[in-house]
Design a protein around this motif. Structure first.
Motif, short mmCIF file in Angstrom:
data_model
loop_
_atom_site.label_atom_id
_atom_site.label_comp_id
_atom_site.label_asym_id
_atom_site.label_seq_id
_atom_site.Cartn_x
_atom_site.Cartn_y
_atom_site.Cartn_z
N SER A 1 0.79 -1.08 -0.19
CA SER A 1 -0.21 0.01 0.02
C SER A 1 0.97 1.38 -0.55
N LEU A 2 2.33 1.42 0.76
CA LEU A 2 3.18 2.26 0.44
C LEU A 2 3.76 2.28 -0.84
N ASP A 3 3.56 1.63 -2.44
CA ASP A 3 3.00 2.70 -3.96
C ASP A 3 2.41 3.61 -3.42
N ASP A 4 1.13 3.68 -3.27
CA ASP A 4 0.23 4.65 -2.96
C ASP A 4 0.43 6.53 -2.48
N GLY A 5 1.47 5.58 -1.70
CA GLY A 5 2.02 7.33 -0.28
C GLY A 5 2.05 6.31 0.85
N LEU A 6 2.56 6.94 1.88
CA LEU A 6 2.51 6.75 3.24
C LEU A 6 0.84 7.25 3.86
N LEU B 1 -1.23 4.47 5.26
CA LEU B 1 -2.18 4.40 7.20
C LEU B 1 -3.35 4.33 7.17
N SER B 2 -4.09 5.33 5.91
CA SER B 2 -5.46 5.47 5.60
C SER B 2 -6.50 4.15 5.92
N ALA B 3 -5.56 3.07 5.14
CA ALA B 3 -6.51 1.90 4.77
C ALA B 3 -5.80 0.86 6.24
N ILE B 4 -5.44 1.39 7.37
CA ILE B 4 -4.87 0.47 8.68
C ILE B 4 -6.06 1.30 9.13
N LEU C 1 -9.88 0.64 12.13
CA LEU C 1 -10.10 1.09 13.67
C LEU C 1 -11.19 1.18 13.83
N PRO C 2 -12.13 0.91 15.19
CA PRO C 2 -13.63 1.78 15.62
C PRO C 2 -13.16 2.76 16.79
N ILE C 3 -12.08 3.46 16.22
CA ILE C 3 -11.80 4.83 16.72
C ILE C 3 -11.32 5.85 15.42
N PRO C 4 -11.68 6.97 15.78
CA PRO C 4 -11.45 8.22 14.58
C PRO C 4 -9.63 8.75 14.94
N VAL C 5 -9.13 8.57 13.89
CA VAL C 5 -7.67 8.96 14.20
C VAL C 5 -7.61 10.03 13.11
N ARG C 6 -7.05 10.71 13.49
CA ARG C 6 -6.93 12.08 12.27
C ARG C 6 -5.67 11.96 11.81
N LEU C 7 -5.61 12.30 10.46
CA LEU C 7 -3.91 11.91 9.57
C LEU C 7 -3.70 13.69 9.07
#
Length: 631
Positions: free
Chosen positions: A508-513, A517-520, A524-530
């Motif tokens: 998935s890093l082929d499409d960028g960091l 990370l969005s794929a991970i 998750l059941p917790i909101p994550v701000r990137l």
């Protein structure tokens, strides 16, 4: 004994009565402004001394009672002066003669204080009653101007006997000091400070007489200081003898006392000598005498401070001398900076003294061997306004530790830097060992996964293809079924190989960091701000991915967090990965854990990883990755 406390309370009530009587005389009859000022000033001092006596009596009844008595005598003497000066008050000659000699009781009370200080037991028991009887005889006999020859002889005997008893009281302090240790000795040192001030009083009076021709304001102010310092030093000694370093106070008192005497003498000699030439009232004389004193002051004080410290403040001098000796041996390669703790322990005779260093990565202060330093009386070691360590001890006084900390700052800094470097080298060696172990474990895992998964399927596929080849023409085997089975086995093997490859570097890093990370985080059941930049160097993006993925996974699994934030920023020379959560905190990188592996992964490319996880306040993982490592 309770009666001394009741005596102290009764004496204090007598103080209040005398204050009321003196105030009544002032209001009813009036006096001059000079008498009024003296009454107000000495009444305040006497009352304060009496109050201190009441406080001290709760700790030591006899000493407190005597101190209260001293305050009462001071108030009685100033009330006596008001009685003398009150307009229209009839004066009886016999009363006046009796009161004129009452000042001896102040000297008697101070002598009794010296005898009973600090434990309420007289060193020489017959002396206190003899002292009181001689003071009574002195006051009674001195009140008469004409006496028979025998009584005149008795008066002289009483006078000199009283002075001898007072001198013996002072000697008893010295004898008690020589026999005492620990707390009692420290308390006697506090009392000796006032004694030094009292010894200086005649010199101050003499100097003022030489300079001005009369003993006036300077002698009065200094006398008041002596009068106030006596009960103050007694109160400190009885209530809080460890409030300050008494050795430091005593050494400074001696130093500045001697300096003052020398300067007063120098000023007097210069003023008299120049006055004979230029005239007594010449301004040039005063200016020249002041200039001479200024020239004498600086070198005299520095040299005298060193001399007095050697005699009266040996711990500080011994510690500073030990530091100088250690520095000299370090320069000649005969010692190491890490020997500072041992040198200070020997110099201060304190086997429990610790030298703590502020080393990056440590949870607190540690010594040169890495052992934590805590739970003691800690004094900071500062260098350039920044704390670099601490000195800790339960027996050495804080004032001594402060003086030693100032002198040992450079050695502490050298020791700290050496400990930091040694720790970094140990961590590099440990990190290399862990990387080798992790690499071996990873190779074994890959070998096992390949052997048990894709390799077995490929071997099975090869056998199926060989079987189909052999029976292709005789029709005894379902070739289409074998081919379908082979295609399924091949697809499964490809999927397993992709999974293994993803563990080495996520595809998935082929499409960028951000996409990786969005794929991970989407699972998750917790909101994550990137907050991630678009372009990052390849190797840094991989490391940043593993740091963020591990931190986010740990927060979701173990921290009970409700929100997670991932921020990646890039500057000219570094990439910073910051992962924050609002969970329970308390995370620590245990050996073999994912966080421990991250430390090694980040260190392998020359970066640093910082974990801040106070209990109950969330966790912050910050990785700094140098961009230069990618070149």
């Amino acid at each position: 004994m309770r009666w001394p406390r009741w005596l102290a309370l009764g004496t204090f009530l007598l103080v209040l009565v005398m204050l009321a009587g003196g105030s009544w005389l002032l209001i009813a009859y009036g006096t001059g402004p000079h008498t009024l000022r003296n009454f107000l000033g000495l009444a305040v001092i006497g009352t304060a001394v009496a109050v201190l006596g009441l406080v001290v009596s709760r700790r030591e009844a006899v000493v407190g009672a005597i101190l209260t008595w001293i305050g009462a005598i001071v108030v009685s003497l100033t009330a006596r002066d008001v009685y003398y000066s009150a307009d229209g008050v009839p004066l009886d000659d016999r009363v006046v003669a009796w009161l004129e000699e009452s000042g001896w009781w102040l000297l008697a009370a101070i002598s009794l204080l010296l005898l009973y200080f600090p434990n309420g037991r007289a060193l020489w028991r017959p002396l206190p009653p003899v002292l009181v009887l001689l003071c009574l005889a002195q006051q009674f006999l001195a009140a008469f101007t004409t006496l028979p020859l025998l009584l005149q002889v008795l008066r002289e005997v009483a006078f000199f006997g009283f002075l001898a008893a007072c001198l013996a009281s002072a000697v008893s302090v010295f004898v008690r000091y020589r026999r005492s240790t620990g707390t009692v000795r420290a308390q006697l040192k506090w009392l000796s400070i006032t004694g030094l001030a009292a010894v200086l009083y005649p010199f101050v009076c003499l100097a003022e007489i030489v300079v001005t021709g009369d003993s006036g304001i300077v002698a009065t102010v200094f006398g008041v200081i002596v009068l106030v310092s006596l009960p103050a030093s007694v109160a400190v000694a009885m209530l809080r003898h460890d409030l300050y370093d008494v050795d430091r106070v005593l050494a400074d008192t001696v130093t500045y006392g001697v300096v003052m005497v020398v300067l007063l003498g120098t000023y007097a000699v210069a003023a008299v000598s120049l006055g004979l030439v230029l005239g007594r009232d010449s301004a040039v004389v005063a200016a020249a005498a002041t200039a001479v004193c200024a020239l004498v002051l600086s070198p005299l004080r520095a040299q005298l401070q060193r001399t007095v410290d050697r005699r009266l403040y040996p711990p500080r001098r011994a510690a500073l001398q030990a530091i100088e000796d250690l520095q000299r041996r370090i320069h000649t390669e005969q010692a190491q900076p890490e020997e500072l703790e041992s040198a200070l322990r020997t110099a201060l005779r304190d086997p429990g003294l610790r030298v703590g260093l502020l080393v990056p990565g440590a949870s607190g202060f540690v010594d040169a061997a890495g052992t934590p330093v805590s739970g003691q009386q800690l004094v900071p070691v500062m260098l350039g306004g920044v704390q670099i360590g601490v000195l800790g001890s339960d027996s050495t006084s804080p004032a001594v530790l402060k003086a030693v900390a100032a002198g040992a700052a450079s050695l502490v800094e050298v020791t700290r830097l050496r400990a930091e470097l040694a720790g970094a080298l140990r961590e590099v060696e440990a990190s290399r060992a862990r990387l080798v172990q992790a690499g071996d474990a990873e190779r074994r895992r890959l070998e096992r996964d390949l052997h048990d998964g894709a390799q077995q399927r490929l071997v099975s596929l090869g056998m199926a293809m060989r079987l189909a080849q052999r029976h292709l023409h005789d029709g005894s085997v379902d070739v289409d079924g074998l081919l379908d089975q082979g295609v399924a086995e091949l697809a499964t093997a490809v999927a397993e190989l992709r999974q293994i490859a993803h563990g080495l570097r996520p595809t998935s890093l082929d499409d960028g960091l951000h996409a990786a990370l969005s794929a991970i985080t989407q699972k998750l059941p917790i909101p994550v701000r990137l907050q991630i930049p678009a372009e990052l160097p390849e190797d840094l993006a991989t490391t940043a991915y593993f740091v963020a993925a591990e931190a986010v996974t740990n927060a979701a699994k173990y921290a009970n967090a409700t929100s997670i934030a991932v921020r990646v920023s890039q500057s000219a020379d570094r990439v910073t990965v910051l992962v924050e959560d609002d969970g329970c905190g308390g995370a620590t990188p245990r050996p073999g854990s994912g966080l421990s592996g991250l430390l090694d992964r980040v260190a392998a490319i020359g970066g640093s990883l910082d974990l801040r996880s106070p209990a109950g306040r969330g966790t912050t993982v910050e990785a700094v990755l140098p961009c230069g490592s990618s070149a």
